[in-house]
Design an enzyme around this catalytic site. Structure first.
Site, PDB file in Angstrom:
ATOM      1  N   ASN A 210      11.867  12.077 -11.289  1.00  0.00           N
ATOM      2  CA  ASN A 210      11.255  13.776 -10.464  1.00  0.00           C
ATOM      3  C   ASN A 210      13.174  13.432 -10.645  1.00  0.00           C
ATOM      4  O   ASN A 210      13.888  13.046 -11.486  1.00  0.00           O
ATOM      5  CB  ASN A 210      11.135  13.254  -9.338  1.00  0.00           C
ATOM      6  N   ASP A 279       5.130   7.557  -7.044  1.00  0.00           N
ATOM      7  CA  ASP A 279       3.699   6.792  -5.821  1.00  0.00           C
ATOM      8  C   ASP A 279       2.549   6.117  -6.795  1.00  0.00           C
ATOM      9  O   ASP A 279       2.560   5.131  -6.915  1.00  0.00           O
ATOM     10  CB  ASP A 279       2.832   7.720  -5.145  1.00  0.00           C
ATOM     11  N   LYS A 289       3.672   6.103 -30.023  1.00  0.00           N
ATOM     12  CA  LYS A 289       3.809   7.922 -29.299  1.00  0.00           C
ATOM     13  C   LYS A 289       2.270   8.017 -28.950  1.00  0.00           C
ATOM     14  O   LYS A 289       1.913   8.486 -30.462  1.00  0.00           O
ATOM     15  CB  LYS A 289       5.089   8.787 -30.343  1.00  0.00           C
ATOM     16  N   PHE A 323      14.010   6.661   3.910  1.00  0.00           N
ATOM     17  CA  PHE A 323      14.743   8.316   3.293  1.00  0.00           C
ATOM     18  C   PHE A 323      13.441   9.205   3.237  1.00  0.00           C
ATOM     19  O   PHE A 323      12.204   8.342   2.905  1.00  0.00           O
ATOM     20  CB  PHE A 323      15.615   8.708   2.742  1.00  0.00           C
ATOM     21  N   LYS A 337       6.223   7.632   8.872  1.00  0.00           N
ATOM     22  CA  LYS A 337       6.723   6.190   8.204  1.00  0.00           C
ATOM     23  C   LYS A 337       7.259   5.503   8.661  1.00  0.00           C
ATOM     24  O   LYS A 337       7.561   4.439   8.465  1.00  0.00           O
ATOM     25  CB  LYS A 337       7.780   7.339   6.852  1.00  0.00           C
TER      26      LYS A 337
HETATM   27  O1  C5P Z   1       5.992   7.522   1.267  1.00  0.00           O
HETATM   28  P1  C5P Z   1       7.008   8.485   0.829  1.00  0.00           P
HETATM   29  O2  C5P Z   1       7.124   7.564  -0.736  1.00  0.00           O
HETATM   30  O3  C5P Z   1       7.773   9.392   1.434  1.00  0.00           O
HETATM   31  O4  C5P Z   1       8.835   7.157   1.857  1.00  0.00           O
HETATM   32  C1  C5P Z   1       9.770   7.308   1.172  1.00  0.00           C
HETATM   33  C2  C5P Z   1      10.318   6.116   1.706  1.00  0.00           C
HETATM   34  O5  C5P Z   1       9.588   5.012   1.057  1.00  0.00           O
HETATM   35  C3  C5P Z   1      12.456   6.369   0.505  1.00  0.00           C
HETATM   36  O6  C5P Z   1      13.381   5.112   1.583  1.00  0.00           O
HETATM   37  C4  C5P Z   1      11.795   5.328  -0.350  1.00  0.00           C
HETATM   38  O7  C5P Z   1      12.863   5.034  -1.269  1.00  0.00           O
HETATM   39  C5  C5P Z   1      10.833   4.481  -0.294  1.00  0.00           C
HETATM   40  N1  C5P Z   1       8.958   4.184  -0.915  1.00  0.00           N
HETATM   41  C6  C5P Z   1       9.426   3.023  -1.813  1.00  0.00           C
HETATM   42  N2  C5P Z   1       8.343   2.797  -2.278  1.00  0.00           N
HETATM   43  C7  C5P Z   1       7.717   3.560  -2.697  1.00  0.00           C
HETATM   44  C8  C5P Z   1       7.416   5.263  -2.383  1.00  0.00           C
HETATM   45  C9  C5P Z   1       8.519   4.919  -1.220  1.00  0.00           C
HETATM   46  O8  C5P Z   1      10.498   2.025  -0.833  1.00  0.00           O
HETATM   47  N3  C5P Z   1       6.685   3.282  -3.902  1.00  0.00           N
END
Ligand code: C5P
Length: 402
Positions: A210, A279, A289, A323, A337
């Site tokens: 991203n 995620d 490859k 965040f 959250k």
């Molecule tokens: O659930 P979401 O990804 O929107 O939440 C964002 C927060 O969770 C951010 O602080 C991000 O660094 C953390 N996060 C995490 N592990 C993940 C996804 C998000 O620690 N797999």
């Protein structure tokens, strides 16, 4: 508290230089020891006698004709200063400092100093918006830890209306006061910051990722270190230089980040998760490859561990800050959250807004806490936002900086 603080004010040649007299006067009234360096061009706008009268010290203007009672002038001033405020900071000064050019007393002194530098830019809007100026500001902020305050928007002396006005002396004094009050409030604390994107490999050359630049997390890491914390910065791939005096742990994927966080978590008092963690990851990462043999392919993805949610389950007395980058219903998702991940605080950004979120030097949004508190953050430099976030966290562990 500015009382007794040794502040060097550098004045560059811009029309806003007249406001620097007021700045020096206000710093003095707060009890600071103030010395002034003026560039040659600043002398076209304001005289050294004004600044000498207000600061109570001789004003340095030239490398080679200096007040006799100072040693090698740029070195003695560089060592003397605890804080250097450059106001107004012109595009010329910013460009020279970013390029390592030290061709007058001010640039030479700044380069020879370990003091915290606060630059207060003032220039024509088009100059400020020139990408070269933007690049130089970014470079000074990320590589040298300069703090930039302003510029404000409004009617400019050149007749234009836009961004480029020097912040008012009262606001500059407040900003510096906040910095000095905050300065050692994190002593004895260990802060873990995650930053940047993660990369999820498809094959040895391709990955899903991203647009996170890492700027918010690196700003927080640098600001926490400046306040005396031990800082562990765990970062996905970015183009940034880690701030001085942080323990830097580079990682690539979400699973790498999970492992690195779990390795350090126990030692930490505060965890601030700015990283944009993927995620999902491809279910299979090919060793070779991938070849284009079919017209269509589909990709199976599996969930990555939610690092923050996992930390929330084993929180102990730690302070957890997350965040949330969202494009809709940002406050609702942020509240959700806080609960789901057992957080103390969350910083929510609307990434659809220009000047907020990924890959921007500025940010805006909301800070929400687990007691239902909410504060709106108007658009500001990420370093400034980092300091506000750290002030809020300091309130949680009982070091109120306000
Ligand atoms: O659930 P979401 O990804 O929107 O939440 C964002 C927060 O969770 C951010 O602080 C991000 O660094 C953390 N996060 C995490 N592990 C993940 C996804 C998000 O620690 N797999």
């Amino acid at each position: 508290m500015l009382k007794g603080k040794r502040i060097l004010v550098g004045i560059c040649g811009g029309i806003a230089a007249y406001k620097s007299a007021d700045l020096v006067s206000r710093l003095k009234k707060k009890g600071a020891c103030v010395k002034v360096i003026m560039t040659k061009n600043a002398g076209e706008f304001i005289t050294p006698i004004t600044l000498a009268s207000l600061s109570g010290n001789k004003v340095a203007t030239d490398m080679f004709s200096c007040p006799q009672d100072w040693d090698i002038q740029h070195i003695s001033l560089a060592q003397w200063a605890e804080y250097i405020i450059i106001a107004p900071a012109t595009a010329n000064f910013i460009g020279k400092a970013a390029s390592g050019i030290a061709d007058d007393l001010l640039t030479t002194t700044v380069m020879a100093s370990k003091a915290m530098v606060i630059a207060v830019p003032a220039m024509n809007t088009n100059m400020y918006n020139n990408p070269i100026v933007g690049r130089n500001i970014e470079s000074l902020a990320t590589h040298n830890g300069y703090l930039f305050f302003g510029p404000a928007s409004g009617h400019l002396a050149c007749g234009d209306t836009g961004t480029g006005k020097m912040e008012e002396p009262t606001a500059i004094v407040e900003y510096v006061e906040r910095l000095t009050n905050a300065s050692r409030s994190y002593e004895g604390k260990t802060v873990l910051v995650t930053a940047g994107p993660t990369r999820e490999a498809l094959d040895p050359v391709r990955f899903l990722t991203n647009g996170s630049s890492g700027k918010m997390g690196y700003s927080i890491a640098g600001a926490a270190a400046a306040r005396g914390a031990r800082v562990i910065l765990i970062s996905g791939p970015t183009h940034l230089q880690p701030p001085a005096s942080v323990e830097f742990v580079p990682v690539v994927s979400a699973v790498d980040m999970y492992n690195a966080v779990m390795d350090s978590y126990k030692e930490c008092d505060i965890v601030i998760k700015t990283a944009a963690v993927s995620d999902y990851r491809p279910a299979v990462a090919y060793n070779h490859k991938m070849k284009k043999t079919q017209n269509e392919i589909s990709l199976d993805m599996v969930r990555n561990p939610d690092i923050l949610a996992q930390l929330g389950k084993d929180k102990g007395k730690r302070i957890l800050v997350g965040f949330a980058a969202e494009s809709i219903d940002i406050i609702e998702y942020a509240k959700d959250k806080i609960k789901k991940k057992n957080l103390d605080m969350i910083v929510a950004n609307d990434i659809t807004q220009e000047g907020a979120g990924f890959n921007s030097n500025t940010n805006e949004g909301f800070i929400l806490d687990s007691n239902g508190g909410m504060e709106q953050l108007t658009r500001m430099d990420k370093m400034e936002m980092a300091n506000i976030i750290l002030d809020k966290i300091a309130c949680l562990f009982g070091k109120d900086n306000q």
